[in-house]
Design a protein around this motif. Structure first.
Motif, PDB file in Angstrom:
ATOM      1  N   PHE A  82       0.868  -1.175   0.000  1.00  0.00           N
ATOM      2  CA  PHE A  82       0.000   0.000   0.000  1.00  0.00           C
ATOM      3  C   PHE A  82       0.905   1.225   0.000  1.00  0.00           C
ATOM      4  O   PHE A  82       1.860   1.293   0.771  1.00  0.00           O
ATOM      5  CB  PHE A  82      -0.889   0.035   1.253  1.00  0.00           C
ATOM      6  N   TYR A  83       0.604   2.178  -0.847  1.00  0.00           N
ATOM      7  CA  TYR A  83       1.334   3.444  -0.926  1.00  0.00           C
ATOM      8  C   TYR A  83       0.522   4.437  -0.102  1.00  0.00           C
ATOM      9  O   TYR A  83      -0.539   4.885  -0.536  1.00  0.00           O
ATOM     10  CB  TYR A  83       1.418   3.872  -2.392  1.00  0.00           C
ATOM     11  N   LEU A  84       0.986   4.722   1.100  1.00  0.00           N
ATOM     12  CA  LEU A  84       0.271   5.603   2.022  1.00  0.00           C
ATOM     13  C   LEU A  84       0.849   7.002   1.902  1.00  0.00           C
ATOM     14  O   LEU A  84       1.923   7.292   2.412  1.00  0.00           O
ATOM     15  CB  LEU A  84       0.394   5.081   3.458  1.00  0.00           C
ATOM     16  N   ARG A  85       0.145   7.854   1.175  1.00  0.00           N
ATOM     17  CA  ARG A  85       0.597   9.232   0.908  1.00  0.00           C
ATOM     18  C   ARG A  85       0.158  10.110   2.063  1.00  0.00           C
ATOM     19  O   ARG A  85      -1.035  10.206   2.361  1.00  0.00           O
ATOM     20  CB  ARG A  85      -0.019   9.705  -0.396  1.00  0.00           C
ATOM     21  N   VAL A  86       1.115  10.745   2.721  1.00  0.00           N
ATOM     22  CA  VAL A  86       0.841  11.547   3.919  1.00  0.00           C
ATOM     23  C   VAL A  86       1.408  12.952   3.762  1.00  0.00           C
ATOM     24  O   VAL A  86       2.169  13.228   2.838  1.00  0.00           O
ATOM     25  CB  VAL A  86       1.421  10.862   5.183  1.00  0.00           C
ATOM     26  N   ASN A  87       1.041  13.833   4.691  1.00  0.00           N
ATOM     27  CA  ASN A  87       1.499  15.225   4.673  1.00  0.00           C
ATOM     28  C   ASN A  87       2.458  15.478   5.823  1.00  0.00           C
ATOM     29  O   ASN A  87       2.049  15.459   6.981  1.00  0.00           O
ATOM     30  CB  ASN A  87       0.306  16.182   4.802  1.00  0.00           C
TER      31      ASN A  87
END
Length: 157
Positions: free
Chosen positions: A75-80
Motif C-alpha cells: 500500500f502506498y500511504l501518501r501523507v502530509n
C-alpha cells in the motif's frame, strides 16, 4: 459493471484482525462483510473479509498457509509532513512490524506499506534536475523518510 479490488491472501489467518486494525488507525478505512465459506456443513474452507483502506476496496482471505504476503505488493500511504510520516510509521511497525528501506515497512500482519510524504514527490519532481536527483539519492539512504533531510539535499544541490 466491471470493478477491481485488491485481494490479499493472509497465510497467517489474520485478515479480519488486520482489517480491524486498519479501520482503527487509517482514516477512510472500514470493515464490511465477514463471511465463512463452506464446502459442506461443518467444513470451513476460508474466511473472507471485505474492507476499505483509505477509500481503497480490499478483500482479505484466510484460507490456510499456502500463500504469504510479500513486498511485491504494498500500500502506498501518501501523507502530509514529518508528523504524519512518524505517526503512521510508528503505528505500522509496532508490535512485530518491520522497518524497511526507502519509506517501506511491513506491518505485524505481513502487509507491506510505503509511507511517503507529499514532500518527497514534490522534491523529486520528474527526477531530471540536480536538485530532484539529490532528493531522490537522499531518500535511497533512508528507512523512515526524513522530510527535513530531503529538503536539505534538494537545497544543497
Amino acid at each position: 459493471m466491471v470493478s477491481v479490488r485488491t485481494h490479499l491472501w493472509f497465510g497467517n489467518d489474520k485478515a479480519v484482525e488486520a482489517a480491524r486494525f486498519y479501520a482503527e488507525h487509517i482514516p477512510g478505512s472500514s470493515v464490511g462483510r465477514v463471511v465463512t465459506a463452506w464446502t459442506e456443513p461443518g467444513t470451513s474452507v476460508a474466511e473472507v473479509v471485505e474492507f476499505t483502506v483509505a477509500g481503497h476496496e480490499v478483500i482479505g482471505l484466510n484460507a490456510g498457509p499456502e500463500f504469504h504476503l510479500n513486498e511485491a505488493f504494498s500500500f502506498y500511504l501518501r501523507v502530509n509532513g514529518q508528523e504524519e510520516v512518524d505517526r503512521y510509521w510508528d503505528i505500522l511497525t509496532a508490535d512485530g512490524g518491520e522497518p524497511g528501506p526507502c519509506g517501506w515497512c511491513k506491518d505485524r500482519y505481513g502487509v507491506s506499506w510505503q509511507v511517503i510524504p507529499v514532500e518527497l514527490e514534490e522534491l523529486c519532481g520528474d527526477y531530471t534536475t540536480p536538485a530532484n536527483q539529490a532528493a531522490c539519492n537522499a531518500m535511497l539512504k533512508m528507512g523512515r523518510i526524513d522530510v527535513a533531510e530531503l529538503q536539505a539535499a534538494y537545497d544543497g544541490a
